[in-house]
Each structure stands twice: as structure tokens, then as C-alpha cells.
Design an enzyme around this catalytic site. Sequence first.
Site, PDB file in Angstrom:
ATOM      1  N   SER A 111     105.343  51.395  88.359  1.00  0.00           N
ATOM      2  CA  SER A 111     106.543  50.567  88.404  1.00  0.00           C
ATOM      3  C   SER A 111     106.242  49.205  89.006  1.00  0.00           C
ATOM      4  CB  SER A 111     107.618  51.271  89.242  1.00  0.00           C
ATOM      5  OG  SER A 111     108.778  50.482  89.351  1.00  0.00           O
ATOM      6  N   GLY A 112     106.664  48.141  88.303  1.00  0.00           N
ATOM      7  CA  GLY A 112     106.677  46.803  88.883  1.00  0.00           C
ATOM      8  C   GLY A 112     105.352  46.106  89.058  1.00  0.00           C
TER       9      GLY A 112
ATOM     10  N   SER B  81     106.416  54.721  86.826  1.00  0.00           N
ATOM     11  CA  SER B  81     107.512  54.044  86.129  1.00  0.00           C
ATOM     12  C   SER B  81     108.846  54.715  86.420  1.00  0.00           C
ATOM     13  CB  SER B  81     107.250  54.065  84.626  1.00  0.00           C
ATOM     14  OG  SER B  81     108.398  53.684  83.911  1.00  0.00           O
TER      15      SER B  81
ATOM     16  N   GLU C 213     111.048  55.126  84.415  1.00  0.00           N
ATOM     17  CA  GLU C 213     111.447  55.887  83.225  1.00  0.00           C
ATOM     18  C   GLU C 213     110.573  57.116  82.997  1.00  0.00           C
ATOM     19  OE1 GLU C 213     114.138  55.261  82.269  1.00  0.00           O
ATOM     20  OE2 GLU C 213     114.569  53.165  81.824  1.00  0.00           O
TER      21      GLU C 213
ATOM     22  N   HIS D   5     107.437  52.499  75.508  1.00  0.00           N
ATOM     23  CA  HIS D   5     108.808  52.004  75.643  1.00  0.00           C
ATOM     24  C   HIS D   5     108.761  50.490  75.762  1.00  0.00           C
ATOM     25  CE1 HIS D   5     112.816  51.202  76.922  1.00  0.00           C
ATOM     26  NE2 HIS D   5     112.530  51.060  78.204  1.00  0.00           N
TER      27      HIS D   5
ATOM     28  N   HIS E 176     110.788  46.441  75.272  1.00  0.00           N
ATOM     29  CA  HIS E 176     112.012  45.643  75.272  1.00  0.00           C
ATOM     30  C   HIS E 176     111.857  44.555  74.207  1.00  0.00           C
ATOM     31  CE1 HIS E 176     112.828  46.779  79.771  1.00  0.00           C
ATOM     32  NE2 HIS E 176     113.077  47.772  78.944  1.00  0.00           N
TER      33      HIS E 176
ATOM     34  N   TYR F 105     110.338  49.661  53.636  1.00  0.00           N
ATOM     35  CA  TYR F 105     109.718  50.991  53.653  1.00  0.00           C
ATOM     36  C   TYR F 105     108.943  51.288  54.934  1.00  0.00           C
ATOM     37  CZ  TYR F 105     105.025  49.180  52.588  1.00  0.00           C
ATOM     38  OH  TYR F 105     103.815  48.542  52.650  1.00  0.00           O
TER      39      TYR F 105
ATOM     40  N   HIS G   8     119.453  48.525  75.653  1.00  0.00           N
ATOM     41  CA  HIS G   8     118.282  48.744  76.488  1.00  0.00           C
ATOM     42  C   HIS G   8     116.985  48.390  75.768  1.00  0.00           C
ATOM     43  CE1 HIS G   8     116.144  51.679  79.520  1.00  0.00           C
ATOM     44  NE2 HIS G   8     115.385  50.644  79.198  1.00  0.00           N
TER      45      HIS G   8
ATOM     46  N   TYR H  85      97.828  58.034  54.348  1.00  0.00           N
ATOM     47  CA  TYR H  85      97.540  56.606  54.534  1.00  0.00           C
ATOM     48  C   TYR H  85      96.436  56.432  55.567  1.00  0.00           C
ATOM     49  CZ  TYR H  85      98.182  51.700  55.785  1.00  0.00           C
ATOM     50  OH  TYR H  85      97.987  50.367  56.034  1.00  0.00           O
TER      51      TYR H  85
END
Length: 217
Positions: A45-46, A74, A76, A95, A97, A116, A157, A210
Site C-alpha cells: 500500500s502507498g 494493498s 484491496e 486492478h 484506474h 471483438y 472505481h 490464438y
Amino acid sequence: MKLKDEREAVVRFGLKMVESGLTTGTGGNLSIIDRNSGTVAVSPSGIEYAALQPQDVVLTDMQGNIMDGKAKPSSELGFHLSLYHRRKDIQAVVHTHSPYAVTMACLGWEIPAVHYLVGFAGKKVPLAPYATFGTLELAEIVAEYIGDYNALLLANHGLVAVGSGMDTAFAVAEEIEFVARIYYQTKSIGNPVILPDEEMDTVLEKFKTYGQKKMAK
């Protein structure tokens, strides 16, 4: 160092996340799991991604107990763990932003099959309802709404992308940001044409073959 490769991957892709414009500052987070030991390597975190070192990456067990590392994990971590518990095929979580995905999330819109490449997530990118960051409520919502998709918008978010490794989870995050931008641009001009489910079934089947297959040693 425990889980050296996994910690180095978190550092490398954390920096790439900023360089690719998928987040700013210390926003977003990443993790990767070692299923054999049930240990998760998660970004702290941070701490600025440019300053992040492998030893800063925190190791936890599947209940969130810190196994190694001096930094705070974190905020989260909860939804990372909930995803690993919910789906055994998930090996990494990214995750972001990212601006266009966040725009969709703030509008309360899912991302349909406007292009697609939404197939990196599935037939669409679903939207989860808002919950305060870092809460058990958000962790439960993410686990519920991810379904079989590889990406999920979090209302007001950001974006959560998952994959069989950090490289695949990151690729999902990148491609969905591209599709979110296309959707935003087409909606700004008119009404975009959405690909039918039948075509997306074909696309998803083609995605299975693919890229380059790894050769057996």
C-alpha cells in the site's frame, strides 16, 4: 527470497501499469498466487511503483495473514483473495484506474461487444455495484460479479482483470482499456454497432488457439 519470481513480476508489471497509463501515482494494485503453497504476492500500500523493490512485495496466505515482508499489503487485498478463492483458474489479478474503463464505471455502463477484443474479458465486461474501497463488502461483490469473465468494472472505481498469469491478466487490462476507449468514442459520435452473441461465440473459440503454443521439452 521467498517467491522471488512472483515478487519480481509484481514489481515489473506495476511499473508497466503506470508507463502504459493504466493508473497514476500509487493507484491500483497487483497480485500473483503460488497455488502449491497457497501464498499470494501482492503489491504494498502507498509505495510508488518506480520505487518498488521485490522485497517490498508482501506475501500473505489465503486468509490474508502476512507471511513475509515488512510493508503493509494493498488495501484491496481482500478482493484479490476473494477472487483466488472463487476461481481456481485465476493465477494473477491486476486492478487499474485506467481512464476510459473508469469513465464507463462512473457512467454505470457495462462494456458490450463494440469490438471483438472485448473477448479478452468474455462477451462483455460486466459492472459490479459500488462499495467502499478496501471493505469486505467490495471483496464479496467482486467475487460474486466476476462470474466466468476475465474483467469486471467496479462502479465509480476502476477495473479488475484476471488471468492465468501476470502477463495474461495485464493483457486483459490493456485490451479492455482499448475497448472502453472505442466505446466512449463511438458513443460520443452516435450509436455503435454491437457484435451479436453468435459472432462473439466464434471469437471466443478462436481465442483458444490464438498466439504461440509452448513447445514440449
